[in-house]
Design a protein around this motif. Sequence first.
Motif, PDB file in Angstrom:
ATOM      1  N   ASN A 221       0.808  -1.225   0.000  1.00  0.00           N
ATOM      2  CA  ASN A 221       0.000   0.000   0.000  1.00  0.00           C
ATOM      3  C   ASN A 221       0.839   1.272   0.000  1.00  0.00           C
ATOM      4  OD1 ASN A 221      -2.561  -1.366   0.072  1.00  0.00           O
ATOM      5  ND2 ASN A 221      -2.172  -1.785   2.245  1.00  0.00           N
ATOM      6  N   ARG A 222       1.983   1.227  -0.631  1.00  0.00           N
ATOM      7  CA  ARG A 222       2.779   2.433  -0.810  1.00  0.00           C
ATOM      8  C   ARG A 222       3.679   2.265  -2.032  1.00  0.00           C
ATOM      9  NH1 ARG A 222       7.945   2.643   1.819  1.00  0.00           N
ATOM     10  NH2 ARG A 222       8.582   0.656   2.721  1.00  0.00           N
ATOM     11  N   LEU A 223       4.158   3.387  -2.532  1.00  0.00           N
ATOM     12  CA  LEU A 223       5.010   3.384  -3.719  1.00  0.00           C
ATOM     13  C   LEU A 223       6.458   3.187  -3.302  1.00  0.00           C
ATOM     14  CD1 LEU A 223       4.388   3.772  -6.743  1.00  0.00           C
ATOM     15  CD2 LEU A 223       5.078   6.160  -6.492  1.00  0.00           C
ATOM     16  N   VAL A 224       7.084   2.149  -3.845  1.00  0.00           N
ATOM     17  CA  VAL A 224       8.470   1.842  -3.477  1.00  0.00           C
ATOM     18  C   VAL A 224       9.283   1.597  -4.753  1.00  0.00           C
ATOM     19  CG1 VAL A 224       7.860   0.859  -1.245  1.00  0.00           C
ATOM     20  CG2 VAL A 224       7.974  -0.621  -3.248  1.00  0.00           C
ATOM     21  N   GLU A 225      10.585   1.744  -4.613  1.00  0.00           N
ATOM     22  CA  GLU A 225      11.509   1.432  -5.699  1.00  0.00           C
ATOM     23  C   GLU A 225      12.224   0.125  -5.380  1.00  0.00           C
ATOM     24  OE1 GLU A 225      14.138   4.652  -6.481  1.00  0.00           O
ATOM     25  OE2 GLU A 225      12.542   6.051  -7.037  1.00  0.00           O
ATOM     26  N   HIS A 226      12.383  -0.694  -6.410  1.00  0.00           N
ATOM     27  CA  HIS A 226      13.027  -1.987  -6.198  1.00  0.00           C
ATOM     28  C   HIS A 226      13.758  -2.393  -7.476  1.00  0.00           C
ATOM     29  CE1 HIS A 226      13.683  -5.703  -3.998  1.00  0.00           C
ATOM     30  NE2 HIS A 226      12.944  -5.233  -2.995  1.00  0.00           N
ATOM     31  N   THR A 227      14.325  -3.588  -7.458  1.00  0.00           N
ATOM     32  CA  THR A 227      15.033  -4.120  -8.620  1.00  0.00           C
ATOM     33  C   THR A 227      14.292  -5.352  -9.117  1.00  0.00           C
ATOM     34  OG1 THR A 227      17.146  -3.332  -7.755  1.00  0.00           O
ATOM     35  CG2 THR A 227      17.218  -5.003  -9.486  1.00  0.00           C
ATOM     36  N   ALA A 228      14.046  -5.407 -10.426  1.00  0.00           N
ATOM     37  CA  ALA A 228      13.356  -6.548 -11.027  1.00  0.00           C
ATOM     38  C   ALA A 228      14.285  -7.236 -12.024  1.00  0.00           C
ATOM     39  CB  ALA A 228      12.072  -6.099 -11.717  1.00  0.00           C
ATOM     40  N   GLU A 239       9.511   0.894 -10.167  1.00  0.00           N
ATOM     41  CA  GLU A 239       8.711   1.540  -9.127  1.00  0.00           C
ATOM     42  C   GLU A 239       7.404   0.763  -9.051  1.00  0.00           C
ATOM     43  OE1 GLU A 239       8.280   6.116  -8.210  1.00  0.00           O
ATOM     44  OE2 GLU A 239       6.844   5.524  -9.760  1.00  0.00           O
ATOM     45  N   LEU A 240       7.036   0.296  -7.864  1.00  0.00           N
ATOM     46  CA  LEU A 240       5.863  -0.556  -7.767  1.00  0.00           C
ATOM     47  C   LEU A 240       5.018  -0.226  -6.547  1.00  0.00           C
ATOM     48  CD1 LEU A 240       6.619  -4.015  -6.229  1.00  0.00           C
ATOM     49  CD2 LEU A 240       8.457  -2.377  -6.528  1.00  0.00           C
ATOM     50  N   SER A 241       3.751  -0.566  -6.669  1.00  0.00           N
ATOM     51  CA  SER A 241       2.832  -0.495  -5.534  1.00  0.00           C
ATOM     52  C   SER A 241       2.071  -1.813  -5.481  1.00  0.00           C
ATOM     53  CB  SER A 241       1.856   0.677  -5.689  1.00  0.00           C
ATOM     54  OG  SER A 241       1.073   0.539  -6.864  1.00  0.00           O
ATOM     55  N   ILE A 242       1.953  -2.385  -4.288  1.00  0.00           N
ATOM     56  CA  ILE A 242       1.307  -3.684  -4.098  1.00  0.00           C
ATOM     57  C   ILE A 242       0.150  -3.516  -3.113  1.00  0.00           C
ATOM     58  CG2 ILE A 242       1.630  -6.079  -3.414  1.00  0.00           C
ATOM     59  CD1 ILE A 242       4.607  -5.735  -3.966  1.00  0.00           C
ATOM     60  N   ASP A 259       8.748   0.529 -15.204  1.00  0.00           N
ATOM     61  CA  ASP A 259      10.189   0.532 -15.472  1.00  0.00           C
ATOM     62  C   ASP A 259      10.689   1.972 -15.360  1.00  0.00           C
ATOM     63  OD1 ASP A 259      12.755   0.396 -16.432  1.00  0.00           O
ATOM     64  OD2 ASP A 259      12.258  -0.741 -18.235  1.00  0.00           O
ATOM     65  N   ILE A 260      11.624   2.209 -14.438  1.00  0.00           N
ATOM     66  CA  ILE A 260      12.128   3.571 -14.226  1.00  0.00           C
ATOM     67  C   ILE A 260      13.597   3.693 -14.627  1.00  0.00           C
ATOM     68  CG2 ILE A 260      10.448   4.121 -12.426  1.00  0.00           C
ATOM     69  CD1 ILE A 260      12.588   3.528 -10.333  1.00  0.00           C
ATOM     70  N   THR A 261      14.011   2.841 -15.576  1.00  0.00           N
ATOM     71  CA  THR A 261      15.400   2.890 -16.035  1.00  0.00           C
ATOM     72  C   THR A 261      15.745   4.267 -16.570  1.00  0.00           C
ATOM     73  OG1 THR A 261      15.302   0.540 -16.614  1.00  0.00           O
ATOM     74  CG2 THR A 261      17.079   1.850 -17.587  1.00  0.00           C
ATOM     75  N   ALA A 262      14.869   4.812 -17.429  1.00  0.00           N
ATOM     76  CA  ALA A 262      15.140   6.125 -18.032  1.00  0.00           C
ATOM     77  C   ALA A 262      15.171   7.209 -16.959  1.00  0.00           C
ATOM     78  CB  ALA A 262      14.082   6.440 -19.085  1.00  0.00           C
ATOM     79  N   ARG A 263      14.236   7.116 -16.005  1.00  0.00           N
ATOM     80  CA  ARG A 263      14.202   8.141 -14.952  1.00  0.00           C
ATOM     81  C   ARG A 263      15.450   8.079 -14.083  1.00  0.00           C
ATOM     82  NH1 ARG A 263       9.694   7.708 -10.468  1.00  0.00           N
ATOM     83  NH2 ARG A 263      11.390   6.825  -9.243  1.00  0.00           N
ATOM     84  N   LYS A 264      15.891   6.860 -13.765  1.00  0.00           N
ATOM     85  CA  LYS A 264      17.099   6.717 -12.959  1.00  0.00           C
ATOM     86  C   LYS A 264      18.317   7.258 -13.698  1.00  0.00           C
ATOM     87  CE  LYS A 264      15.913   4.995  -9.011  1.00  0.00           C
ATOM     88  NZ  LYS A 264      16.194   5.758  -7.766  1.00  0.00           N
TER      89      LYS A 264
END
Length: 521
Positions: A221-228, A239-242, A259-264
Amino acid sequence: MTMPNKPSNQCQDIETALIDSEQRFRQMADIAGEWLWEQDPQGYYSYSSVAVHKILGFTPEEVIGKHYTAFLTPQDKASQQIYITQQNAFHNLINHYRHKDGHPVLTESTGLPIINNAGRLLKWRGLDRDITAKKQFQDALLDSEKRLRLVIESALSAIVMMDSYGIITDWNRQAENMFGWSHQEAVGQRLDFLIIPLRFHDAHRQGLQRFLQTGQGEILNRLVEHTARRRDGSEFPVELSISPLKLGNAYIFSGFINDITARKASEQHARETQISLAIAQSEINMARHIQASLLPSAPITTKDFEITGYCLPANQVGGDYFDYFFRTDNQLDMVIADVSGHSFAPALFMVAARSAIRTYSNNIESPAHIIDTLNRFLFKDLDNTDFFITLFYLQYDIARHALRFANAGHPPPLLVNAGQTQCQRLDADGLILGVREQVLFEEKVLPVAQNDVLLVYTDGLTEAENSEGEFFGLERVSDIFTQHSQQTPQDIIDALLSELKHFCQRDTLKDDITLMVFKRN
């Protein structure tokens, strides 16, 4: 005596019981809201329960005697003629009727043929159940599911659903594109095996078990950044929310992944740019301090004269330069120069010119000879870079009270004699430095009386523009200089800068501005 009457009484009892049974059945059908009907072998209604009024809006009397197709829609009327000639029972047949008021009614119909021992069809008996609301609800549900699926499939985010065992239950088109697994391949697989890097598997499983036991999850229930991880094994930032949803005694988890590759990469570039800018700013500040240290640090004030100057660069560093220093106890040298353009390259030429002037001034006495030597020294460097320098060189003979000067294409200084209301321009022939290697520079000498004031400046002063594109101009400079000529050199500079900023209506200017004021006491 009564024995012959027994069979007759038994038949009556059976018939009575049969009638009672049919009445009870019909009463139960009416209570249940189902339309009970009977038809003759040709399909004409011979009986109708009162439920027909609730379902079709007709009374039983309006139905009896009518053919069963009379109440069907034209499409069903054509398609169901086949049942007239058949004697087979039918079940759950969907009928499309028209209500008495015209709106469509759907029923689920069941019918049984009543056949005698000779195999002849006596009649049809059946019932219809109104399923209009049920069908509308089912259709609405199907439409809703279709719309939901359309939204899921057209979403810009990868949408992945997982059950409480960690098994993937849904996988949209964007997830296929992002991770490389098709919907058919992904559904039914463990989520961690497909898209989570191996080093995070334990944390994923422990987090799932912790939530199922306690109802608490760190990343839910929150927006988090992770590695896929993609199908080819490559990893990328997401960036995902579950969100968990409880269905009965089990949970499903829906994840929205981007996918936030471009943003990163953009953020990394921005950080690197900020670091580069910080380094550049530090270097600029250092260059500005170095350049400022090359200019005279304080005015020179003696019983015979006073001189001061000021440099206002358009950028942090500029191409303007002024200097004054004692060549001997009896001679003051003054110089002002303007390298074309501004910023670092002109500033470097300014430093080179200043070093050469200080070096040659010790051995060469004439302003014209100093400029000539400087031109030949800098010509190749200036010619290769398309830069040029304007320069005005003056020498004040303290004992004789005379100015000797030469010019290399610089704006002529202004001289106001004591008691005069007009300016005199000091000029001498000479080409700017860096155009030709061999140049003849004219040299002139001028007496200086008490209270005479000299203003030496760069063209950034006269060519400063206001918002309407009007130049500050030489005439305005001359008027201000004349009006304040009785004041100290610093007061004259302050007056000129104040009027200039008022005229331009801004503190920053397009070109470097340098002023130097000499006044004989």
